[in-house]
Design a protein around this motif. Structure first.
Motif, PDB file in Angstrom:
ATOM      1  N   LYS A 113      21.210  33.115  76.969  1.00 53.75           N
ATOM      2  CA  LYS A 113      20.677  31.875  77.527  1.00 53.75           C
ATOM      3  C   LYS A 113      19.712  31.204  76.556  1.00 53.75           C
ATOM      4  N   ALA A 114      18.810  31.972  75.979  1.00 46.90           N
ATOM      5  CA  ALA A 114      17.870  31.404  75.020  1.00 46.90           C
ATOM      6  C   ALA A 114      18.603  30.864  73.799  1.00 46.90           C
ATOM      7  N   ALA A 115      19.644  31.583  73.360  1.00 48.07           N
ATOM      8  CA  ALA A 115      20.426  31.126  72.209  1.00 48.07           C
ATOM      9  C   ALA A 115      21.096  29.787  72.504  1.00 48.07           C
ATOM     10  N   ALA A 116      21.651  29.650  73.702  1.00 52.36           N
ATOM     11  CA  ALA A 116      22.301  28.396  74.080  1.00 52.36           C
ATOM     12  C   ALA A 116      21.304  27.244  74.127  1.00 52.36           C
ATOM     13  N   TRP A 117      20.128  27.490  74.666  1.00 52.78           N
ATOM     14  CA  TRP A 117      19.090  26.465  74.732  1.00 52.78           C
ATOM     15  C   TRP A 117      18.656  26.030  73.336  1.00 52.78           C
ATOM     16  N   ARG A 118      18.380  26.996  72.458  1.00 57.08           N
ATOM     17  CA  ARG A 118      17.924  26.646  71.113  1.00 57.08           C
ATOM     18  C   ARG A 118      19.011  25.912  70.339  1.00 57.08           C
ATOM     19  N   LEU A 119      20.255  26.365  70.511  1.00 58.61           N
ATOM     20  CA  LEU A 119      21.360  25.739  69.789  1.00 58.61           C
ATOM     21  C   LEU A 119      21.573  24.292  70.235  1.00 58.61           C
ATOM     22  N   THR A 120      21.577  24.046  71.537  1.00 59.84           N
ATOM     23  CA  THR A 120      21.772  22.678  72.010  1.00 59.84           C
ATOM     24  C   THR A 120      20.581  21.795  71.646  1.00 59.84           C
ATOM     25  N   ALA A 121      19.361  22.361  71.663  1.00 57.41           N
ATOM     26  CA  ALA A 121      18.190  21.581  71.252  1.00 57.41           C
ATOM     27  C   ALA A 121      18.311  21.158  69.791  1.00 57.41           C
ATOM     28  N   PHE A 122      18.784  22.058  68.946  1.00 59.25           N
ATOM     29  CA  PHE A 122      18.987  21.751  67.532  1.00 59.25           C
ATOM     30  C   PHE A 122      20.014  20.632  67.357  1.00 59.25           C
ATOM     31  N   LEU A 123      21.150  20.763  68.044  1.00 60.23           N
ATOM     32  CA  LEU A 123      22.203  19.758  67.920  1.00 60.23           C
ATOM     33  C   LEU A 123      21.781  18.413  68.504  1.00 60.23           C
ATOM     34  N   ASP A 124      21.058  18.450  69.628  1.00 57.43           N
ATOM     35  CA  ASP A 124      20.562  17.209  70.218  1.00 57.43           C
ATOM     36  C   ASP A 124      19.623  16.488  69.251  1.00 57.43           C
ATOM     37  N   GLY A 125      18.740  17.262  68.608  1.00 58.30           N
ATOM     38  CA  GLY A 125      17.814  16.657  67.658  1.00 58.30           C
ATOM     39  C   GLY A 125      18.527  16.044  66.470  1.00 58.30           C
ATOM     40  N   LEU A 126      19.525  16.730  65.944  1.00 56.45           N
ATOM     41  CA  LEU A 126      20.313  16.168  64.849  1.00 56.45           C
ATOM     42  C   LEU A 126      21.033  14.898  65.280  1.00 56.45           C
ATOM     43  N   ALA A 127      21.523  14.895  66.512  1.00 59.65           N
ATOM     44  CA  ALA A 127      22.236  13.722  67.008  1.00 59.65           C
ATOM     45  C   ALA A 127      21.332  12.501  67.062  1.00 59.65           C
ATOM     46  N   VAL A 128      20.093  12.691  67.511  1.00 57.95           N
ATOM     47  CA  VAL A 128      19.148  11.576  67.544  1.00 57.95           C
ATOM     48  C   VAL A 128      18.916  11.041  66.142  1.00 57.95           C
ATOM     49  N   GLN A 129      18.717  11.943  65.184  1.00 58.88           N
ATOM     50  CA  GLN A 129      18.505  11.522  63.801  1.00 58.88           C
ATOM     51  C   GLN A 129      19.714  10.779  63.242  1.00 58.88           C
ATOM     52  N   MET A 130      20.900  11.342  63.451  1.00 55.00           N
ATOM     53  CA  MET A 130      22.108  10.753  62.869  1.00 55.00           C
ATOM     54  C   MET A 130      22.480   9.438  63.529  1.00 55.00           C
ATOM     55  N   THR A 131      22.207   9.318  64.829  1.00 54.65           N
ATOM     56  CA  THR A 131      22.510   8.074  65.528  1.00 54.65           C
ATOM     57  C   THR A 131      21.507   6.988  65.149  1.00 54.65           C
ATOM     58  N   SER A 132      20.261   7.366  65.005  1.00 54.00           N
ATOM     59  CA  SER A 132      19.214   6.395  64.675  1.00 54.00           C
ATOM     60  C   SER A 132      19.232   6.011  63.200  1.00 54.00           C
ATOM     61  N   TYR A 133      19.564   6.973  62.344  1.00 51.77           N
ATOM     62  CA  TYR A 133      19.514   6.750  60.894  1.00 51.77           C
ATOM     63  C   TYR A 133      20.849   7.142  60.277  1.00 51.77           C
ATOM     64  N   SER A 134      21.870   6.388  60.602  1.00 50.73           N
ATOM     65  CA  SER A 134      23.238   6.678  60.172  1.00 50.73           C
ATOM     66  C   SER A 134      23.326   6.780  58.648  1.00 50.73           C
ATOM     67  N   GLY A 135      24.031   7.827  58.192  1.00 49.23           N
ATOM     68  CA  GLY A 135      24.238   7.997  56.759  1.00 49.23           C
ATOM     69  C   GLY A 135      23.136   8.745  56.051  1.00 49.23           C
ATOM     70  N   SER A 136      22.113   9.205  56.780  1.00 50.03           N
ATOM     71  CA  SER A 136      20.996   9.888  56.127  1.00 50.03           C
ATOM     72  C   SER A 136      21.370  11.282  55.630  1.00 50.03           C
ATOM     73  N   LEU A 137      22.402  11.883  56.210  1.00 49.63           N
ATOM     74  CA  LEU A 137      22.910  13.177  55.769  1.00 49.63           C
ATOM     75  C   LEU A 137      24.429  13.104  55.659  1.00 49.63           C
ATOM     76  N   SER A 138      24.995  13.862  54.733  1.00 47.29           N
ATOM     77  CA  SER A 138      26.451  13.888  54.594  1.00 47.29           C
ATOM     78  C   SER A 138      27.076  14.744  55.688  1.00 47.29           C
ATOM     79  N   ARG A 139      28.347  14.506  55.931  1.00 56.28           N
ATOM     80  CA  ARG A 139      29.081  15.302  56.925  1.00 56.28           C
ATOM     81  C   ARG A 139      29.095  16.779  56.534  1.00 56.28           C
ATOM     82  N   SER A 140      29.300  17.063  55.250  1.00 54.31           N
ATOM     83  CA  SER A 140      29.370  18.463  54.823  1.00 54.31           C
ATOM     84  C   SER A 140      28.035  19.173  55.041  1.00 54.31           C
ATOM     85  N   THR A 141      26.919  18.479  54.793  1.00 54.90           N
ATOM     86  CA  THR A 141      25.605  19.070  55.036  1.00 54.90           C
ATOM     87  C   THR A 141      25.404  19.358  56.515  1.00 54.90           C
TER      88      THR A 141
END
Length: 206
Positions: free
Chosen positions: A153-181
């Protein structure tokens, strides 16, 4: 040309699809009943007949869109293969570089939920379903000895929090990181939560 007469269920789905498109285009705060009606060439009264307020329309539209992504997640996690392979496929699909369509809508809902209790309740319930689905498969893999994750359960929470945070960054600042990264970071996060080396994770997909 006269419009085709739709059943109640068909009409609601048409209205919800239009609402999702308008929310993605305009944002929750700016979208109006009139925008949804105009997109379909129908009256405001018709939209209000099915959804009595804008708040109810927005909550229903978000649920409609999120349910589609949840159904696909469960399909990926329900495949007849190892838990590790299913988790990696699901996480790479869910990641901001994947093919999940709902990121902009999720981010809009998070912001609007601070002020709209109905949307906050809906978004919270759907978020719990995402975490529960991941938790179940992580627990299955740990029980089968595929990886040594002590707290699924803790792993699922931390993993989704990480992905959610990346999504906010990528949606707000498109192109700031490459797809491969992004995909490398996603694999790193999953491997870390499962207690594996990244090489073990990538080898599972070969």
């Amino acid at each position: 040309m006269a419009r085709v007469r739709l059943s109640v269920a068909e009409r609601r789905e048409e209205l919800l699809n239009a609402a999702v498109a308008q929310i993605q285009q305009r944002g929750v705060a700016a979208v109006r009943i009139a925008d949804v009606a105009a997109a379909l060439g129908v009256s405001n009264a018709l939209v209000l007949y099915h959804f009595s307020t804008k708040e109810k329309l927005v909550a229903a539209a978000f649920t409609h869109a999120a349910d589609g992504d949840l159904a696909h997640l469960r399909k990926l996690l329900g495949r007849r293969t190892s838990a590790l392979r299913r988790l990696r496929a699901a996480v790479r699909w869910y990641a901001p570089t994947g093919s999940a369509k709902g990121w902009r809508l999720w981010i809009e809902s998070w912001a609007a939920a601070l002020r709209e209790p109905a949307l906050r309740e809906v978004a919270g319930e759907l978020d719990q379903q995402w975490k529960a689905a991941l938790t179940e498969v992580i627990a299955e893999g740990a029980a089968a000895g595929e990886f040594p994750c002590p707290d699924p359960k803790a792993a699922a929470w931390r993993l989704t929090a990480f992905l959610d945070g990346l999504a906010v960054q990528m949606t707000s600042y498109s192109g700031s990181l490459s797809r491969s990264t992004m995909l490398t970071w996603t694999d790193d996060a999953l491997a870390r939560e499962l207690g594996l080396e990244r090489a073990q994770l990538t080898a599972s997909s070969r």
